[in-house]
Structures are given as structure tokens and as C-alpha cells.
Scaffold this motif. Structure first.
Motif, PDB file in Angstrom:
ATOM      1  N   GLY A  73       0.808  -1.219   0.000  1.00 54.78           N
ATOM      2  CA  GLY A  73       0.000   0.000   0.000  1.00 54.78           C
ATOM      3  C   GLY A  73       0.832   1.256   0.000  1.00 54.78           C
ATOM      4  N   PHE A  74       1.833   1.305   0.865  1.00 54.10           N
ATOM      5  CA  PHE A  74       2.673   2.503   0.939  1.00 54.10           C
ATOM      6  C   PHE A  74       3.560   2.634  -0.302  1.00 54.10           C
ATOM      7  CE2 PHE A  74       1.393   2.321   5.347  1.00 54.10           C
ATOM      8  CZ  PHE A  74       1.316   3.662   5.702  1.00 54.10           C
ATOM      9  N   ALA A  75       4.024   1.506  -0.849  1.00 50.65           N
ATOM     10  CA  ALA A  75       4.876   1.565  -2.041  1.00 50.65           C
ATOM     11  C   ALA A  75       4.086   1.994  -3.272  1.00 50.65           C
ATOM     12  CB  ALA A  75       5.526   0.203  -2.279  1.00 50.65           C
ATOM     13  N   THR A 131       1.339   3.775  -3.359  1.00 46.07           N
ATOM     14  CA  THR A 131       0.983   5.185  -3.221  1.00 46.07           C
ATOM     15  C   THR A 131       2.168   6.085  -3.548  1.00 46.07           C
ATOM     16  OG1 THR A 131      -0.603   4.610  -1.492  1.00 46.07           O
ATOM     17  CG2 THR A 131       0.033   6.914  -1.666  1.00 46.07           C
ATOM     18  N   TRP A 132       3.354   5.702  -3.073  1.00 42.97           N
ATOM     19  CA  TRP A 132       4.558   6.476  -3.404  1.00 42.97           C
ATOM     20  C   TRP A 132       4.752   6.538  -4.917  1.00 42.97           C
ATOM     21  CZ3 TRP A 132       8.927   4.605  -5.948  1.00 42.97           C
ATOM     22  CH2 TRP A 132       9.990   5.519  -6.044  1.00 42.97           C
ATOM     23  N   GLN A 182       1.734   8.691  -6.540  1.00 41.22           N
ATOM     24  CA  GLN A 182       1.789  10.123  -6.271  1.00 41.22           C
ATOM     25  C   GLN A 182       3.103  10.752  -6.715  1.00 41.22           C
ATOM     26  OE1 GLN A 182       0.832  10.690  -2.059  1.00 41.22           O
ATOM     27  NE2 GLN A 182      -1.288  11.087  -2.640  1.00 41.22           N
ATOM     28  N   TYR A 211      -0.558  11.805   1.518  1.00 39.00           N
ATOM     29  CA  TYR A 211       0.111  10.519   1.300  1.00 39.00           C
ATOM     30  C   TYR A 211      -0.351   9.477   2.310  1.00 39.00           C
ATOM     31  CZ  TYR A 211       3.784   6.986   1.213  1.00 39.00           C
ATOM     32  OH  TYR A 211       4.461   5.783   1.164  1.00 39.00           O
ATOM     33  N   LEU A 212      -0.465   9.864   3.560  1.00 39.67           N
ATOM     34  CA  LEU A 212      -0.859   8.924   4.599  1.00 39.67           C
ATOM     35  C   LEU A 212      -2.293   8.444   4.386  1.00 39.67           C
ATOM     36  CD1 LEU A 212      -0.093   7.447   7.186  1.00 39.67           C
ATOM     37  CD2 LEU A 212      -0.892   9.438   8.487  1.00 39.67           C
ATOM     38  N   SER A 222      -2.402   6.237   1.243  1.00 37.79           N
ATOM     39  CA  SER A 222      -1.718   4.976   1.543  1.00 37.79           C
ATOM     40  C   SER A 222      -2.604   4.063   2.385  1.00 37.79           C
ATOM     41  CB  SER A 222      -0.405   5.243   2.290  1.00 37.79           C
ATOM     42  OG  SER A 222       0.507   5.939   1.488  1.00 37.79           O
ATOM     43  N   SER A 223      -3.329   4.628   3.327  1.00 41.92           N
ATOM     44  CA  SER A 223      -4.226   3.824   4.161  1.00 41.92           C
ATOM     45  C   SER A 223      -5.300   3.156   3.318  1.00 41.92           C
ATOM     46  CB  SER A 223      -4.870   4.707   5.234  1.00 41.92           C
ATOM     47  OG  SER A 223      -3.894   5.284   6.074  1.00 41.92           O
ATOM     48  N   MET A 253      -4.969   2.404   0.135  1.00 39.36           N
ATOM     49  CA  MET A 253      -4.279   1.378  -0.647  1.00 39.36           C
ATOM     50  C   MET A 253      -4.051   0.116   0.180  1.00 39.36           C
ATOM     51  SD  MET A 253      -3.467   1.983  -3.843  1.00 39.36           S
ATOM     52  CE  MET A 253      -3.220   3.320  -5.028  1.00 39.36           C
ATOM     53  N   VAL A 254      -3.612   0.294   1.421  1.00 36.20           N
ATOM     54  CA  VAL A 254      -3.374  -0.859   2.302  1.00 36.20           C
ATOM     55  C   VAL A 254      -4.658  -1.656   2.476  1.00 36.20           C
ATOM     56  CG1 VAL A 254      -2.825  -1.549   4.670  1.00 36.20           C
ATOM     57  CG2 VAL A 254      -1.427   0.183   3.525  1.00 36.20           C
TER      58      VAL A 254
END
Length: 326
Positions: free
Chosen positions: A182-184, A186-187, A190, A200-201, A204-205, A207-208
């Protein structure tokens, strides 16, 4: 022996051909039938009722029209994700308000519709009340995220099932994969791709949770039903969830009730939730968020059921072992 091999080969070929046809139908049929189906829009201004009546007469079933008090109320409807667009009648002609952040496809259709309502003459200036990402004005990059996200989540679920025999480490791996993925993603979305604005947070949430809502049910079905569960989960999300998600257009642009069904599956709910968080500050997020949470929880429950089934199968064998040794 040769005849047996021939029959087996024929069966494999026939099965592969049927699978191919099903895949083409699943992905091509919804895409080839994209058209407005009760797309929610609003009208305002002195001729609002007349505009609504004309749309109902000339485009029956295409739009679900609600009349609001004025232009400010129309804008609020778009910002709150209650409508995809608005047509505001003015002395100079119809003014079109769109929200391309909700769907660039619908925004384009409403722009064309404004010109038709103006009798072929240019409609008033089209205003994008909630714009999409400026680096992805047509939403192509956003729509392209859906398929690899679903496929990679299914692949990860299969690998976790086949590589990790114990359920607790498998569940831990599932959560870890969802977090890292999820965090990857989103990075990447974006940063390099620049197709998703917003915090981003927060993104990312989403996406996770989206990854977990796809991978957890597949892992859970495999634990509860055996390897057949992998096929069931993959088929459900690939052949139904992804093509019916409406990510590349809008749920209301798909044949009904398939567009509504797609929103009850993780890919569709994930796309809607991502748009709400990235473009609308969370407006309209409650429904898809609940759906994703239910799917993720259901997957973990199925994983627990699989653990209970495994224990019941192992217990009788353990009880018999002393007698066998003696």
C-alpha cells in the motif's frame, strides 16, 4: 494410452478455450456497453425544471436529475459527491459544472450535453468544480492502477498460501504485504506517475485496505476450501470485480445492475474510496470504506475457519499415533 492422452489434451484445449471466451466477455462486454445509466446530476436556475423534463424526454434512463435551489447548491452537490455534474440555466444559456475528479468520462459527456441543450451553440463556460490530477486529465493513469493492483494482490495471496503452511505466519505475511504494498504503490502513484493527489498517509491507508480486501479473502478461501479456494477467489475478483469496478469510467456508466454489483466487490469499492479520499477530502467515503472492511474481515474469518478445519483433521491422526508406535 494414446486415446486417453488425446482425450485429456482435447479436454485441456476445450477448457482453455472456454476460459479465454469468459475472460474476453468479462472484460470486453462491460467496456463495449459504456453509456449513462441513472447518472446523478443536478439542475438549477430559472429553467431547471424544463431542463430536467427535456433530459427525461430525450435521454430516458440516462440521468437521475435533482433540482436544487441555485448554483451554490449545485456546486455543493458536486463537492459532496452527491452528483457528477450540474446544468445551471442562465440568461446567456446553460452553464455546465463538472467534477472530473469523480469521472473524466462523465465530465466529458456532460460538457457535450451542455452544447446540445444550447441548441448547437457553445454552452456557457464549463467549470471543473473538483478537477482530477493535472498530470492525468483523462484519468487514464488512475484507471490503469486497478488491474495490476488486483492481479498482484491475488498473486501474493497464492504465494502466501503455497509457501507458508502455518496459518498464523501466513496471516502475518498477509498484513505485512498489504502494508508494504500500500505505501509503495501510493509512493509510485503520487510521485513518479503523479495520478493521485491528496495526503500521502490517507491515500496509503486506502491502498493498504484495498490490497488487504482482495488478498485476505483469497487466502481465507484457500484455507477454508483448499486450493480450489484460490481459483474461486481469483475468478471472483478478476472476472467480476475488476471489469465491473467502473474505475475507468463510473459505476453508472456500466450496464445495470452490474455497475452496482461491482461496487460491492473490493476493486470497485477501492476505486470509489480512492477518488473520495484523493479528490473530495473523504466525501462519500463511508459506503466503500465499509465494504472494504467487511471483505478484509471476512477473509481473516475464513482464515480462522481454515485453522479450525486443519486442527480437526490433525487431531485424530495425533490420537492414533501412540497406538501405532506401541
Amino acid at each position: 494410452m494414446n486415446s486417453s492422452l488425446t482425450r485429456r489434451a482435447a479436454g485441456v484445449v476445450l477448457g482453455a478455450a472456454v476460459l479465454q471466451l469468459l475472460m474476453i466477455i468479462a472484460f470486453s462486454w462491460p467496456a463495449s456497453r459504456v453509456a449513462p445509466n441513472d447518472v446523478p446530476i443536478v439542475t438549477a436556475g430559472p429553467q431547471a425544471a424544463a431542463v430536467a423534463a427535456r433530459l427525461d424526454r430525450e435521454r430516458p434512463g440516462a440521468f437521475e436529475v435533482t433540482t436544487v435551489a441555485d448554483e451554490a447548491a449545485a456546486r455543493r452537490s458536486l463537492i459532496d459527491r452527491e452528483a457528477y455534474g450540474a446544468i445551471v440555466s442562465t440568461p446567456a444559456g446553460p452553464q455546465v459544472l463538472v467534477a472530473s475528479g469523480a469521472s473524466p468520462v462523465v465530465a466529458q459527456q456532460l460538457t457535450q450535453l451542455g452544447g446540445q441543450l444550447a441548441g448547437g451553440s457553445p454552452a456557457g463556460a464549463v467549470q471543473d468544480v473538483v478537477a482530477g490530477d493535472p498530470d492525468d486529465p483523462r484519468g487514464a493513469g488512475f484507471g490503469a492502477l486497478a488491474l495490476p493492483l488486483v492481479m498482484s494482490s491475488i498473486a501474493a495471496a497464492a504465494l502466501l498460501t503455497l509457501a507458508i503452511p502455518k496459518l498464523v505466519p501466513r496471516a502475518a505475511g498477509l498484513v505485512l504485504f498489504s502494508l508494504v504494498g500500500g505505501f509503495a504503490v501510493t509512493w509510485l502513484a503520487q510521485g513518479w506517475l503523479s495520478v493521485l493527489p491528496g495526503s500521502y498517509l490517507a491515500v496509503s491507508s486506502v491502498m493498504v485496505l484495498s490490497i488487504l480486501a482482495v488478498s485476505a479473502p483469497v487466502v481465507g478461501l484457500a484455507a477454508a476450501l483448499g486450493r480450489a479456494g484460490l481459483g474461486l477467489g481469483a475468478a471472483m475478483f478478476m472476472f467480476l470485480g475488476n471489469p465491473l469496478s467502473g474505475v475507468t469510467s463510473a459505476p453508472e456508466m456500466l450496464p445495470q445492475p452490474w455497475g452496482e454489483l461491482g461496487q460491492l466487490l473490493p476493486p470497485g469499492a477501492a476505486g470509489t474510496l480512492l477518488r473520495s479520499v484523493a479528490f473530495f477530502d473523504g466525501a462519500g467515503a463511508a459506503g466503500p470504506l465499509t465494504i472494504l472492511l467487511v471483505w478484509a474481515a471476512a477473509g481473516l474469518v475464513l482464515l480462522g475457519i481454515g485453522g479450525l478445519r486443519t486442527r480437526r483433521e490433525v487431531a485424530p491422526v495425533a490420537e492414533r499415533e501412540p497406538a501405532l508406535v506401541s
